[in-house]
Design a protein around this motif. Structure first.
Motif, PDB file in Angstrom:
ATOM      1  N   LYS A 273       0.830  -1.191   0.000  1.00  0.00           N
ATOM      2  CA  LYS A 273       0.000   0.000   0.000  1.00  0.00           C
ATOM      3  C   LYS A 273       0.867   1.245   0.000  1.00  0.00           C
ATOM      4  O   LYS A 273       2.072   1.190   0.272  1.00  0.00           O
ATOM      5  CB  LYS A 273      -0.946   0.015   1.198  1.00  0.00           C
ATOM      6  CG  LYS A 273      -0.271   0.030   2.556  1.00  0.00           C
ATOM      7  CD  LYS A 273      -1.315  -0.003   3.679  1.00  0.00           C
ATOM      8  CE  LYS A 273      -0.644  -0.036   5.051  1.00  0.00           C
ATOM      9  NZ  LYS A 273      -1.652  -0.072   6.146  1.00  0.00           N
ATOM     10  N   ARG A 274       0.223   2.357  -0.296  1.00  0.00           N
ATOM     11  CA  ARG A 274       0.917   3.651  -0.354  1.00  0.00           C
ATOM     12  C   ARG A 274       0.205   4.629   0.560  1.00  0.00           C
ATOM     13  O   ARG A 274      -1.021   4.728   0.556  1.00  0.00           O
ATOM     14  CB  ARG A 274       0.917   4.170  -1.798  1.00  0.00           C
ATOM     15  CG  ARG A 274       1.658   5.468  -1.994  1.00  0.00           C
ATOM     16  CD  ARG A 274       1.663   5.897  -3.453  1.00  0.00           C
ATOM     17  NE  ARG A 274       0.341   6.224  -3.947  1.00  0.00           N
ATOM     18  CZ  ARG A 274       0.106   7.001  -5.010  1.00  0.00           C
ATOM     19  NH1 ARG A 274       1.127   7.496  -5.698  1.00  0.00           N
ATOM     20  NH2 ARG A 274      -1.127   7.248  -5.399  1.00  0.00           N
ATOM     21  N   ARG A 275       0.986   5.353   1.336  1.00  0.00           N
ATOM     22  CA  ARG A 275       0.459   6.348   2.268  1.00  0.00           C
ATOM     23  C   ARG A 275       0.840   7.735   1.765  1.00  0.00           C
ATOM     24  O   ARG A 275       2.018   8.025   1.540  1.00  0.00           O
ATOM     25  CB  ARG A 275       1.041   6.113   3.661  1.00  0.00           C
ATOM     26  CG  ARG A 275       0.578   7.101   4.721  1.00  0.00           C
ATOM     27  CD  ARG A 275      -0.858   6.899   5.095  1.00  0.00           C
ATOM     28  NE  ARG A 275      -1.227   7.714   6.250  1.00  0.00           N
ATOM     29  CZ  ARG A 275      -2.467   7.876   6.654  1.00  0.00           C
ATOM     30  NH1 ARG A 275      -3.456   7.285   6.023  1.00  0.00           N
ATOM     31  NH2 ARG A 275      -2.742   8.614   7.705  1.00  0.00           N
ATOM     32  N   LEU A 276      -0.165   8.605   1.578  1.00  0.00           N
ATOM     33  CA  LEU A 276       0.052   9.947   1.056  1.00  0.00           C
ATOM     34  C   LEU A 276      -0.392  10.966   2.094  1.00  0.00           C
ATOM     35  O   LEU A 276      -1.476  10.840   2.667  1.00  0.00           O
ATOM     36  CB  LEU A 276      -0.745  10.160  -0.230  1.00  0.00           C
ATOM     37  CG  LEU A 276      -0.506   9.151  -1.362  1.00  0.00           C
ATOM     38  CD1 LEU A 276      -1.499   9.386  -2.484  1.00  0.00           C
ATOM     39  CD2 LEU A 276       0.918   9.238  -1.872  1.00  0.00           C
ATOM     40  N   VAL A 277       0.440  11.978   2.319  1.00  0.00           N
ATOM     41  CA  VAL A 277       0.116  13.034   3.271  1.00  0.00           C
ATOM     42  C   VAL A 277       0.434  14.382   2.636  1.00  0.00           C
ATOM     43  O   VAL A 277       1.467  14.536   1.974  1.00  0.00           O
ATOM     44  CB  VAL A 277       0.899  12.881   4.592  1.00  0.00           C
ATOM     45  CG1 VAL A 277       0.638  14.066   5.520  1.00  0.00           C
ATOM     46  CG2 VAL A 277       0.522  11.580   5.290  1.00  0.00           C
ATOM     47  N   TYR A 278      -0.456  15.341   2.843  1.00  0.00           N
ATOM     48  CA  TYR A 278      -0.225  16.702   2.356  1.00  0.00           C
ATOM     49  C   TYR A 278      -0.470  17.679   3.500  1.00  0.00           C
ATOM     50  O   TYR A 278      -1.479  17.571   4.221  1.00  0.00           O
ATOM     51  CB  TYR A 278      -1.161  17.043   1.199  1.00  0.00           C
ATOM     52  CG  TYR A 278      -1.001  18.469   0.731  1.00  0.00           C
ATOM     53  CD1 TYR A 278      -0.035  18.800  -0.215  1.00  0.00           C
ATOM     54  CD2 TYR A 278      -1.773  19.492   1.270  1.00  0.00           C
ATOM     55  CE1 TYR A 278       0.150  20.113  -0.614  1.00  0.00           C
ATOM     56  CE2 TYR A 278      -1.593  20.806   0.877  1.00  0.00           C
ATOM     57  CZ  TYR A 278      -0.632  21.113  -0.066  1.00  0.00           C
ATOM     58  OH  TYR A 278      -0.448  22.412  -0.453  1.00  0.00           O
ATOM     59  N   VAL A 279       0.444  18.644   3.662  1.00  0.00           N
ATOM     60  CA  VAL A 279       0.323  19.673   4.688  1.00  0.00           C
ATOM     61  C   VAL A 279       0.655  21.023   4.062  1.00  0.00           C
ATOM     62  O   VAL A 279       1.611  21.134   3.285  1.00  0.00           O
ATOM     63  CB  VAL A 279       1.276  19.405   5.876  1.00  0.00           C
ATOM     64  CG1 VAL A 279       1.258  20.572   6.854  1.00  0.00           C
ATOM     65  CG2 VAL A 279       0.899  18.113   6.593  1.00  0.00           C
ATOM     66  N   ALA A 280      -0.117  22.036   4.399  1.00  0.00           N
ATOM     67  CA  ALA A 280       0.181  23.400   3.946  1.00  0.00           C
ATOM     68  C   ALA A 280       0.014  24.372   5.098  1.00  0.00           C
ATOM     69  O   ALA A 280      -0.851  24.194   5.962  1.00  0.00           O
ATOM     70  CB  ALA A 280      -0.731  23.802   2.792  1.00  0.00           C
ATOM     71  N   THR A 281       0.860  25.401   5.100  1.00  0.00           N
ATOM     72  CA  THR A 281       0.686  26.525   6.008  1.00  0.00           C
ATOM     73  C   THR A 281       0.181  27.705   5.187  1.00  0.00           C
ATOM     74  O   THR A 281       0.800  28.077   4.184  1.00  0.00           O
ATOM     75  CB  THR A 281       2.007  26.903   6.691  1.00  0.00           C
ATOM     76  OG1 THR A 281       2.481  25.798   7.453  1.00  0.00           O
ATOM     77  CG2 THR A 281       1.806  28.085   7.623  1.00  0.00           C
ATOM     78  N   LEU A 282      -0.945  28.286   5.606  1.00  0.00           N
ATOM     79  CA  LEU A 282      -1.595  29.352   4.858  1.00  0.00           C
ATOM     80  C   LEU A 282      -1.753  30.576   5.735  1.00  0.00           C
ATOM     81  O   LEU A 282      -2.012  30.472   6.941  1.00  0.00           O
ATOM     82  CB  LEU A 282      -2.967  28.895   4.356  1.00  0.00           C
ATOM     83  CG  LEU A 282      -2.995  27.615   3.530  1.00  0.00           C
ATOM     84  CD1 LEU A 282      -4.425  27.160   3.304  1.00  0.00           C
ATOM     85  CD2 LEU A 282      -2.270  27.807   2.198  1.00  0.00           C
ATOM     86  N   GLU A 283      -1.628  31.752   5.134  1.00  0.00           N
ATOM     87  CA  GLU A 283      -1.852  33.001   5.851  1.00  0.00           C
ATOM     88  C   GLU A 283      -3.179  33.612   5.416  1.00  0.00           C
ATOM     89  O   GLU A 283      -3.418  33.770   4.211  1.00  0.00           O
ATOM     90  CB  GLU A 283      -0.706  33.985   5.591  1.00  0.00           C
ATOM     91  CG  GLU A 283      -0.856  35.273   6.378  1.00  0.00           C
ATOM     92  CD  GLU A 283       0.291  36.225   6.142  1.00  0.00           C
ATOM     93  OE1 GLU A 283       1.104  36.430   7.065  1.00  0.00           O
ATOM     94  OE2 GLU A 283       0.384  36.781   5.024  1.00  0.00           O
ATOM     95  N   VAL A 284      -4.024  33.941   6.384  1.00  0.00           N
ATOM     96  CA  VAL A 284      -5.328  34.532   6.106  1.00  0.00           C
ATOM     97  C   VAL A 284      -5.312  35.968   6.615  1.00  0.00           C
ATOM     98  O   VAL A 284      -4.968  36.234   7.771  1.00  0.00           O
ATOM     99  CB  VAL A 284      -6.461  33.731   6.784  1.00  0.00           C
ATOM    100  CG1 VAL A 284      -7.802  34.399   6.574  1.00  0.00           C
ATOM    101  CG2 VAL A 284      -6.474  32.307   6.244  1.00  0.00           C
ATOM    102  N   LEU A 285      -5.688  36.896   5.750  1.00  0.00           N
ATOM    103  CA  LEU A 285      -5.617  38.331   6.065  1.00  0.00           C
ATOM    104  C   LEU A 285      -6.961  38.875   6.496  1.00  0.00           C
ATOM    105  O   LEU A 285      -8.017  38.313   6.154  1.00  0.00           O
ATOM    106  CB  LEU A 285      -5.125  39.100   4.825  1.00  0.00           C
ATOM    107  CG  LEU A 285      -3.746  38.680   4.285  1.00  0.00           C
ATOM    108  CD1 LEU A 285      -3.459  39.413   2.984  1.00  0.00           C
ATOM    109  CD2 LEU A 285      -2.666  38.941   5.317  1.00  0.00           C
ATOM    110  N   PRO A 286      -6.973  39.965   7.240  1.00  0.00           N
ATOM    111  CA  PRO A 286      -8.256  40.612   7.582  1.00  0.00           C
ATOM    112  C   PRO A 286      -8.843  41.268   6.342  1.00  0.00           C
ATOM    113  O   PRO A 286      -8.135  41.639   5.417  1.00  0.00           O
ATOM    114  CB  PRO A 286      -7.849  41.652   8.628  1.00  0.00           C
ATOM    115  CG  PRO A 286      -6.417  41.933   8.350  1.00  0.00           C
ATOM    116  CD  PRO A 286      -5.821  40.661   7.833  1.00  0.00           C
ATOM    117  N   GLN A 287     -10.153  41.417   6.336  1.00  0.00           N
ATOM    118  CA  GLN A 287     -10.808  42.058   5.196  1.00  0.00           C
ATOM    119  C   GLN A 287     -10.533  43.568   5.204  1.00  0.00           C
ATOM    120  O   GLN A 287     -10.354  44.156   6.240  1.00  0.00           O
ATOM    121  CB  GLN A 287     -12.311  41.799   5.239  1.00  0.00           C
ATOM    122  CG  GLN A 287     -12.661  40.347   4.944  1.00  0.00           C
ATOM    123  CD  GLN A 287     -14.154  40.171   4.729  1.00  0.00           C
ATOM    124  OE1 GLN A 287     -14.949  41.107   4.717  1.00  0.00           O
ATOM    125  NE2 GLN A 287     -14.565  38.932   4.542  1.00  0.00           N
TER     126      GLN A 287
END
Length: 287
Positions: A273-287
């Motif tokens: 079997k294959r194990r896949l993982v994805y991680v991202a760091t995102l910046e969210v700004l004020p309106q």
């Protein structure tokens, strides 16, 4: 504080995140402007987002890709006790993609001793799987060519898993540019640009596995600064038939996003079997 079940065991080089230990790459600025701009990055595996309190992320497999697709060298790279740091010189206009990409295999097997211990446990009505159950051998974060040398010749019930993980973040210099799908492993394909996220607005993405939309995958999103609150306040979303997900970030700040899946599309002959993982760091700004 709420504890999560493990996603993947931490290896010595820490290719993937466990739920209690989250991997992340954080830029000092996610949006900049100029012809001669520098951005500093922190990279770590921590219990609290985004405080380096566990171990540093190794930088061997960190790749920075410029808007034109070329690779940008990491400058002033350093690894300390709890975090790694490096600088990037952003000389092009557009969006840079910075990722830690790890490939490897893990394996588990029974030994004569573990089989005997399991037989005894069964006879006594004790569990033979799960925490506290008898265990044989285990190999983490190995290269495929190492399997023959590191798995004993008398190992039984050998199970090999191929692993592919991607931990990334995005930085835009000036104007945003398209992020090209990679077509390999699990990845997040933006509909809403990751450097154009605002609190209270719905952001849309598509999950791909090997270049095709992936349906039914759960995404977990956690806002940073977990150190200062008792609840993780997770946001969860499940990809639709077209792989799409929609997330509304409740307030400004940095967010950690993770998705994972398993399949049988292995490229390692001995892997089942294959194990896949994805991680991202995102910046969210004020309106």
């Amino acid at each position: 504080m709420k504890k999560h079940a493990f996603v993947l065991a931490l290896a010595l080089a820490l290719p993937f995140s466990a739920a209690a230990h989250k991997q992340w790459l954080v830029p000092s600025q996610a949006t900049v402007a100029g012809q001669d701009v520098w951005v500093t990055f922190d990279a770590a595996v921590s219990n609290q987002l985004f405080f380096p309190d566990h171990v540093p992320m190794r930088l061997d497999n960190v790749v920075a890709t410029a808007p034109d697709g070329s690779q940008v060298p990491l400058q002033n790279a350093s690894t300390g006790k709890y975090r790694s740091t490096f600088d990037l010189h952003l000389q092009q206009e557009g969006t840079y993609r910075i990722a830690n990409v790890n490939r490897g295999v893990s394996a588990s097997w029974d030994t004569a001793e573990s089989l005997a211990a399991k037989a005894k446990a069964r006879a006594e009505g004790k569990p033979v799987t799960g925490q506290g159950a008898p265990r044989g051998g285990f190999l983490r974060n190995a290269r495929p060519e190492e399997l023959a040398a590191k798995i004993p010749a008398d190992a039984r019930n050998v199970q090999v898993t191929e692993t592919l993980g991607r931990v990334e973040t995005f930085v835009t210099n000036g104007r945003t540019t398209d992020i090209r799908p990679l077509g390999e492993g699990l990845e997040l394909v933006p509909v809403t640009h990751p450097n154009d996220l605002f609190a209270g607005e719905e952001a849309k993405f598509v999950l791909h596995v090997d270049g095709k939309p992936a349906a039914g995958l759960e995404v977990e999103v956690v806002r940073g600064d977990t150190r200062y609150r008792n609840a993780q306040e997770e946001i969860r979303a499940t990809s639709g038939q077209d792989g799409s997900i929609a997330i509304t970030f409740p307030q400004p700040g940095r967010y950690w996003l993770e998705a994972s899946t398993e399949d049988g599309n292995t490229r390692v002959p001995k892997a089942s079997k294959r194990r896949l993982v994805y991680v991202a760091t995102l910046e969210v700004l004020p309106q």
